[in-house]
Design a protein around this motif. Structure first.
Motif, PDB file in Angstrom:
ATOM      1  N   ASN A 348      15.749  13.627  24.233  1.00 22.53           N
ATOM      2  CA  ASN A 348      16.726  12.734  24.526  1.00 22.53           C
ATOM      3  C   ASN A 348      16.269  11.187  24.313  1.00 22.53           C
ATOM      4  OD1 ASN A 348      18.845  11.083  25.764  1.00 22.53           O
ATOM      5  ND2 ASN A 348      18.924  12.205  27.596  1.00 22.53           N
ATOM      6  N   PRO A 349      16.637  10.512  23.213  1.00 19.10           N
ATOM      7  CA  PRO A 349      15.973   9.294  22.910  1.00 19.10           C
ATOM      8  C   PRO A 349      16.544   8.184  23.970  1.00 19.10           C
ATOM      9  CG  PRO A 349      17.905   9.635  21.540  1.00 19.10           C
ATOM     10  CD  PRO A 349      17.770  11.084  22.295  1.00 19.10           C
ATOM     11  N   SER A 350      17.549   8.459  25.036  1.00 20.13           N
ATOM     12  CA  SER A 350      17.712   7.647  25.955  1.00 20.13           C
ATOM     13  C   SER A 350      16.700   7.187  27.016  1.00 20.13           C
ATOM     14  CB  SER A 350      19.154   7.847  26.687  1.00 20.13           C
ATOM     15  OG  SER A 350      18.937   8.985  27.402  1.00 20.13           O
ATOM     16  N   LEU A 351      15.618   8.399  27.012  1.00 19.17           N
ATOM     17  CA  LEU A 351      14.703   8.210  27.889  1.00 19.17           C
ATOM     18  C   LEU A 351      13.687   7.430  27.387  1.00 19.17           C
ATOM     19  CD1 LEU A 351      14.370  12.162  28.673  1.00 19.17           C
ATOM     20  CD2 LEU A 351      15.371  10.557  30.372  1.00 19.17           C
ATOM     21  N   VAL A 352      13.500   7.021  26.306  1.00 20.05           N
ATOM     22  CA  VAL A 352      12.528   6.194  25.931  1.00 20.05           C
ATOM     23  C   VAL A 352      12.948   4.859  25.698  1.00 20.05           C
ATOM     24  CG1 VAL A 352      11.283   7.875  24.456  1.00 20.05           C
ATOM     25  CG2 VAL A 352      12.973   6.682  23.283  1.00 20.05           C
ATOM     26  N   ARG A 353      14.213   4.664  26.115  1.00 18.67           N
ATOM     27  CA  ARG A 353      14.644   3.084  25.892  1.00 18.67           C
ATOM     28  C   ARG A 353      15.257   2.810  27.465  1.00 18.67           C
ATOM     29  NH1 ARG A 353      15.730   1.229  20.846  1.00 18.67           N
ATOM     30  NH2 ARG A 353      15.426   2.849  19.182  1.00 18.67           N
ATOM     31  N   THR A 354      15.508   1.361  27.601  1.00 18.77           N
ATOM     32  CA  THR A 354      15.951   0.956  28.486  1.00 18.77           C
ATOM     33  C   THR A 354      17.669   0.823  28.904  1.00 18.77           C
ATOM     34  OG1 THR A 354      15.664  -1.458  28.003  1.00 18.77           O
ATOM     35  CG2 THR A 354      13.953  -0.473  29.196  1.00 18.77           C
ATOM     36  N   ALA A 355      17.968   0.333  29.725  1.00 22.79           N
ATOM     37  CA  ALA A 355      19.750   0.412  29.821  1.00 22.79           C
ATOM     38  C   ALA A 355      20.255  -0.643  28.789  1.00 22.79           C
ATOM     39  CB  ALA A 355      20.133  -0.097  30.847  1.00 22.79           C
ATOM     40  N   ASP A 356      19.341  -1.717  28.214  1.00 25.49           N
ATOM     41  CA  ASP A 356      19.741  -2.555  27.230  1.00 25.49           C
ATOM     42  C   ASP A 356      19.147  -2.150  25.759  1.00 25.49           C
ATOM     43  OD1 ASP A 356      17.405  -3.317  27.777  1.00 25.49           O
ATOM     44  OD2 ASP A 356      17.557  -5.385  28.543  1.00 25.49           O
ATOM     45  N   GLY A 357      18.834  -1.060  25.540  1.00 25.91           N
ATOM     46  CA  GLY A 357      18.583  -0.416  24.300  1.00 25.91           C
ATOM     47  C   GLY A 357      17.218  -0.769  24.022  1.00 25.91           C
ATOM     48  N   LEU A 358      16.136  -1.373  24.616  1.00 21.06           N
ATOM     49  CA  LEU A 358      14.745  -1.759  24.017  1.00 21.06           C
ATOM     50  C   LEU A 358      14.174  -0.354  24.591  1.00 21.06           C
ATOM     51  CD1 LEU A 358      14.508  -5.472  25.151  1.00 21.06           C
ATOM     52  CD2 LEU A 358      15.122  -4.852  22.942  1.00 21.06           C
ATOM     53  N   PHE A 359      12.822  -0.557  23.778  1.00 19.77           N
ATOM     54  CA  PHE A 359      12.099   0.459  24.124  1.00 19.77           C
ATOM     55  C   PHE A 359      11.442   0.234  25.466  1.00 19.77           C
ATOM     56  CE2 PHE A 359      11.194   1.235  19.409  1.00 19.77           C
ATOM     57  CZ  PHE A 359      11.616   2.495  19.524  1.00 19.77           C
ATOM     58  N   SER A 360      11.285   1.371  26.328  1.00 18.35           N
ATOM     59  CA  SER A 360      10.530   1.423  27.641  1.00 18.35           C
ATOM     60  C   SER A 360       9.222   0.865  27.523  1.00 18.35           C
ATOM     61  CB  SER A 360      10.840   2.798  28.187  1.00 18.35           C
ATOM     62  OG  SER A 360       9.546   3.208  28.975  1.00 18.35           O
TER      63      SER A 360
END
Ligand code: SF4
Ligand code: SF4
Length: 519
Positions: A348-360
């Motif tokens: 789930n790629p959203s798990l590697v990104r923050t809410a504003d779409g940047l990488f965690s």
């Protein structure tokens, strides 16, 4: 995020992949790699220009060694058994330098593979470089991927015949130049070139050019990726050298999956979607005809052209580059754990990104220090140690040598006055390209003198012997000792050689046999 429609989708399929593994003896499926552009492609052009430049031009470099030695900078003079490399001249008995260099090359290959994976295969292997060169010719004549595929599938027209004839002719010219350049390493290049054109060169020169033309044409033009996949042992060996800290070309499915050609629709439906738009650009440019998204494969030569292709797609989409990148297995595993919530779900790629779409911040990124680990330091240390040892030995080696062989039969002769005579073959090695006068002296044998067979000068303990440049001179020598001076059954003594001009000297300890030892 820009619309996916800005990305051209290519109908490219893997000819060999984990999922479609070809039988060993299946007929070859042709690969039509698309031209890639990007930083790795530019780097490969530079490496290609340097490696081909070195190969073709080196025999034409001159190096002044004086009037008595060849002036070719790099020369394997098989007839005189010498290897010249700029200021270094290697005699046959110094072959350990070549062996040392081969060991260094082996350790260097271990070092490179354990750090940056199969960089040798992807950038500097002759097979890769020449296939690249043959592809340049093919693209220039037949066009890029689509044009070549169309031409290949089309009927034999005059145009196709002309294009194919031109391509194969140029390939053969490259083959001839490659074979021709090789033989120039073994003889004076300008002289040999003249002899080749006037048909006065040795037959072996023509045979070598013919064989190398055939192999270059076949391997570079016809067999291409098959040489790497089926003939070369290196892909198998390198697998044992990689570990979780080695860099390999990696498809980062932790950010790419689930792939979709319709990202907006999928997102609108509330489904997760990754960065991969399934455009196949990475497949179309691959010279090995594989899909890197299937994971690491034996066929992948890590040429990184798929990185360039994918980076171009990411640029068009306004996303971060590096969906395909050089990555270590440990970083990849860490990011996969992040993207799958510790392995509990699919990616789930959203798990590697923050809410504003940047990488965690938790995403692991490559850092150069990761490839420097104890193993790397051991390789660097070993490589440097061998290199320094060779260099020290080279800088301090003797250029004047003496070797002596005692006559086996008879071991001694008793002369009419009772004195004992032993025979020796003395070999004087003048290893510089200048003539020398070498003083040969016998030492530590009481009352003895020496005479040179075939020389009319009276016996003496010392002689001045002229030796030609870069030559070995053999002397047949008799050493005689009066009977009343003999002490013991086998006396050791020295042959000392000296060049007064350069103060170089060498010694050989020989044995003087007497009747007692023969009994
Ligand atoms: S998968 Fe990528 S790195 Fe591997 S051979 Fe193909 S283009 Fe090169
Ligand atoms: S990995 Fe990149 S180049 Fe390959 S299909 Fe996906 S988006 Fe396209």
């Amino acid at each position: 995020m820009r619309d996916n429609t800005q990305v051209e989708r290519l109908e490219a399929e893997a000819v060999n992949s984990v999922r479609i593994r070809q039988p060993m003896y299946a007929a070859r499926k042709k690969i039509f790699p698309k031209r890639a552009s990007g930083s790795f492609r530019r780097f490969k052009w530079v490496v290609m220009a340097i490696t081909l430049g070195i190969y073709y031009l080196t025999p034409w470099l001159r190096w002044d060694r004086g009037q008595f030695a060849p002036d070719q900078a790099v020369l394997l003079d098989l007839a005189n058994r010498r290897f010249y490399f700029f200021f270094i001249e290697i005699w046959p008995q110094e072959f350990y330098y070549v062996a040392g260099l081969l060991v260094m090359a082996g350790v260097g290959l271990f070092l490179i593979t354990s750090t940056v994976g199969r960089a040798w295969c992807g950038y500097t292997c002759p097979q890769t470089v020449w296939v690249d060169l043959f592809l340049v010719v093919e693209r220039a004549i037949e066009g890029d991927r689509n044009a070549r595929m169309k031409l290949d599938a089309g009927p034999w027209t005059t145009r196709k015949l002309v294009l194919r004839a031109a391509k194969h002719t140029l390939w053969l010219v490259i083959g001839v130049l490659t074979g021709g350049a090789w033989i120039f390493y073994f003889a004076d290049a300008p002289t040999l070139l003249g002899e080749l054109f006037t048909i006065t060169a040795a037959p072996v020169a023509y045979i070598t050019v013919a064989v190398l033309t055939a192999t270059t044409y076949t391997f570079g033009g016809l067999m291409r990726e098959q040489v790497c996949t089926y003939m070369c042992p290196w892909p198998r060996i390198q697998a044992a050298m990689l570990d979780e800290s080695s860099l390999t070309v990696t498809y980062n499915d932790w950010r790419g999956e689930p792939r979709s050609r319709h990202a907006k629709k999928v997102l609108a439906a509330g489904q997760p979607v990754g960065d991969c738009v399934d455009c196949n650009a990475c497949v179309a440019v691959c010279p090995m005809g594989i899909v890197i998204r299937d994971g690491q494969q034996l066929e992948c030569i890590t040429c990184a052209l798929c990185i360039d292709a994918c980076d171009g797609v990411m640029d068009k989409l306004g996303k971060e580059r590096g969906l395909i990148s050089y990555a270590t297995l440990s970083d990849y595993n860490a990011n996969m754990l992040l993207a799958t919530a510790g392995g509990a779900s699919s990616v789930n790629p959203s798990l590697v990104r923050t809410a504003d779409g940047l990488f965690s911040d938790k995403v692991a990124h490559f850092h150069i220090r990761k490839i420097f680990r104890p193993r790397t330091y051991v390789y660097i240390g070993l490589w440097s140690l061998i290199g320094l040892g060779l260099l020290y030995s080279l800088l301090t080696r003797d250029r004047l040598e003496v070797n002596v062989l005692h006559d086996r039969n008879p071991q001694f002769v008793t002369l009419s006055d009772g004195s004992i005579r032993n025979g020796y073959t003395v070999k004087l090695l003048n290893m510089i390209p200048e003539p020398r006068t070498i003083i040969v002296t016998i030492q530590d044998l009481q009352g003895a003198d020496m005479s040179i067979v075939g020389d009319d000068v009276p016996a003496s303990r010392s002689f001045a012997i002229p030796v030609e440049p870069d030559r070995l001179k053999m002397l047949k020598v008799f050493v005689r000792q009066p009977a009343d001076q003999i002490h013991g059954t086998a006396q050791t003594f020295k042959f000392r050689v000296e060049d007064k001009a350069s103060s170089e000297s060498d010694e050989y300890t020989a044995t003087f046999n007497t009747p007692e030892i023969a009994r």
